[in-house]
Design a protein around this motif. Structure first.
Motif, PDB file in Angstrom:
ATOM      1  N   THR A   8       0.823  -1.204   0.000  1.00  0.00           N
ATOM      2  CA  THR A   8       0.000   0.000   0.000  1.00  0.00           C
ATOM      3  C   THR A   8       0.851   1.244   0.000  1.00  0.00           C
ATOM      4  N   ASN A  12       1.330   1.878  -6.569  1.00  0.00           N
ATOM      5  CA  ASN A  12       0.267   2.840  -6.833  1.00  0.00           C
ATOM      6  C   ASN A  12      -1.002   2.126  -7.268  1.00  0.00           C
ATOM      7  N   VAL A  13      -2.068   2.889  -7.457  1.00  0.00           N
ATOM      8  CA  VAL A  13      -3.368   2.294  -7.734  1.00  0.00           C
ATOM      9  C   VAL A  13      -3.410   1.585  -9.084  1.00  0.00           C
ATOM     10  N   ASN A  19      -4.781  -1.602  -3.707  1.00  0.00           N
ATOM     11  CA  ASN A  19      -4.590  -0.166  -3.571  1.00  0.00           C
ATOM     12  C   ASN A  19      -5.686   0.615  -4.276  1.00  0.00           C
ATOM     13  N   TYR A  23      -7.981   3.274  -2.426  1.00  0.00           N
ATOM     14  CA  TYR A  23      -8.105   4.635  -2.954  1.00  0.00           C
ATOM     15  C   TYR A  23      -9.576   5.028  -3.062  1.00  0.00           C
ATOM     16  N   GLN A  24     -10.393   4.138  -3.636  1.00  0.00           N
ATOM     17  CA  GLN A  24     -11.810   4.434  -3.800  1.00  0.00           C
ATOM     18  C   GLN A  24     -12.500   4.650  -2.449  1.00  0.00           C
ATOM     19  N   TRP A  82      -1.508  10.594   1.065  1.00  0.00           N
ATOM     20  CA  TRP A  82      -1.440   9.394   0.220  1.00  0.00           C
ATOM     21  C   TRP A  82      -2.427   9.501  -0.940  1.00  0.00           C
ATOM     22  N   LEU A  83      -3.614  10.008  -0.645  1.00  0.00           N
ATOM     23  CA  LEU A  83      -4.634  10.176  -1.674  1.00  0.00           C
ATOM     24  C   LEU A  83      -4.149  11.129  -2.769  1.00  0.00           C
ATOM     25  N   GLN A  86      -1.445   9.442  -4.971  1.00  0.00           N
ATOM     26  CA  GLN A  86      -2.034   8.491  -5.905  1.00  0.00           C
ATOM     27  C   GLN A  86      -2.791   9.210  -7.029  1.00  0.00           C
ATOM     28  N   THR A  87      -3.445  10.307  -6.666  1.00  0.00           N
ATOM     29  CA  THR A  87      -4.171  11.090  -7.668  1.00  0.00           C
ATOM     30  C   THR A  87      -3.208  11.699  -8.673  1.00  0.00           C
TER      31      THR A  87
END
Length: 272
Positions: A8, A12-13, A19, A23-24, A82-83, A86-87
């Motif tokens: 995690t 990445n997603v 992951n 993320y969702q 973290w969000l 990933q974005t």
């Protein structure tokens, strides 16, 4: 739920289904906090409420989410960071797909025969197995230029309409005896030279074929990757003379049949 914190934290997603789900869920928490319904999240992202509960426990243990009470969760600074990371990764990937992939889908390369400007409608013809473009709508096969070009330069074209009018090429195969049955010395060099005059390209496979072509004082246009190269040339309208040892004849004729390429096999063994 088994812990895989390293995955995690590092993946990445786009690399991990786990992951992607994390993320969702974190997005839904940030959107709904502090009152978070596990069932609403489950319905939104298509997993079970129990799976959401397991992920929430994991998020709390990682410090991405604080539990404020029953049904109340808030994303922490660490979770938001973290969000965001990933974005950013997703945004870079989407930009890559949009700019480097989708923009090139359906784009072919042609040789400009006149000056061409980006956005101009051009006409297409096939010459010597190469796609050529000319400014204006001069025939039924048209496209739109995506780059500028002067005569002789390569030009990108897309938005094709109509059909390019040209005939498929054919292949004439000279079956050369293997060396223990006489090899190139058994082939009529004069016949090979005459055949070459009637074809756009010459190709060889096997040393016997190369020696037979050289005996006719000719140099092959295609010497390596012959089966696929000859098929491609014929598909683009070129007639090809192929010299190949009889022991490898079927390797080529099978390819021609598979791609509906017209061919004939010639016995060029000298009667002398």
């Amino acid at each position: 739920m088994a812990s895989d914190g390293d995955e995690t934290d590092e993946a990445n997603v786009l690399q991990s289904k786990r992951n992607a789900t994390t993320y969702q869920i974190l997005v839904e928490i940030a959107k709904r906090q502090p009152a978070v319904s596990q069932q609403e999240i489950a319905d939104e992202i298509g997993i079970t409420a129990q799976a959401v509960s397991d992920y929430l426990q994991e998020l709390v243990s990682r410090g991405y989410v604080d539990k404020q009470g029953r049904g109340r969760y808030e994303a922490t600074k660490q979770g938001i960071d973290w969000l965001i990371s990933q974005t950013d990764t997703l945004r870079e990937f989407v930009e890559h797909v949009s700019e480097d992939v989708l923009d090139n889908v359906g784009v072919e390369t042609a040789i400009a025969t006149t000056g061409i400007e980006e956005g101009e409608t051009i006409s297409l013809t096939m010459r010597d197995g190469i796609l050529h473009a000319i400014a204006g709508e001069t025939n039924s096969a048209t496209a739109v230029a995506v780059t500028d070009a002067t005569a002789g330069q390569d030009v990108g074209v897309t938005n094709f309409e109509g059909v390019i009018d040209y005939d498929l090429g054919t292949v004439t195969v000279v079956s050369v005896p293997p060396v223990h049955d006489g090899g190139s010395a058994a082939v009529d060099a004069g016949l090979v030279a005459d055949l070459a005059d009637d074809h756009d390209l010459t190709a060889v496979d096997t040393p016997e074929g190369l020696a037979a072509l050289r005996a006719a004082d000719l140099t092959p246009d295609i010497q390596f990757g012959t089966a696929s190269a000859v098929q491609e040339a014929a598909t683009k309208g070129l007639d090809v003379l192929l010299l190949v040892a009889s022991t490898k004849l079927s390797t080529h004729t099978d390819t021609f049949r598979e791609h509906n390429i017209s061919y004939e096999v010639i016995d060029a063994v000298s009667e002398v």
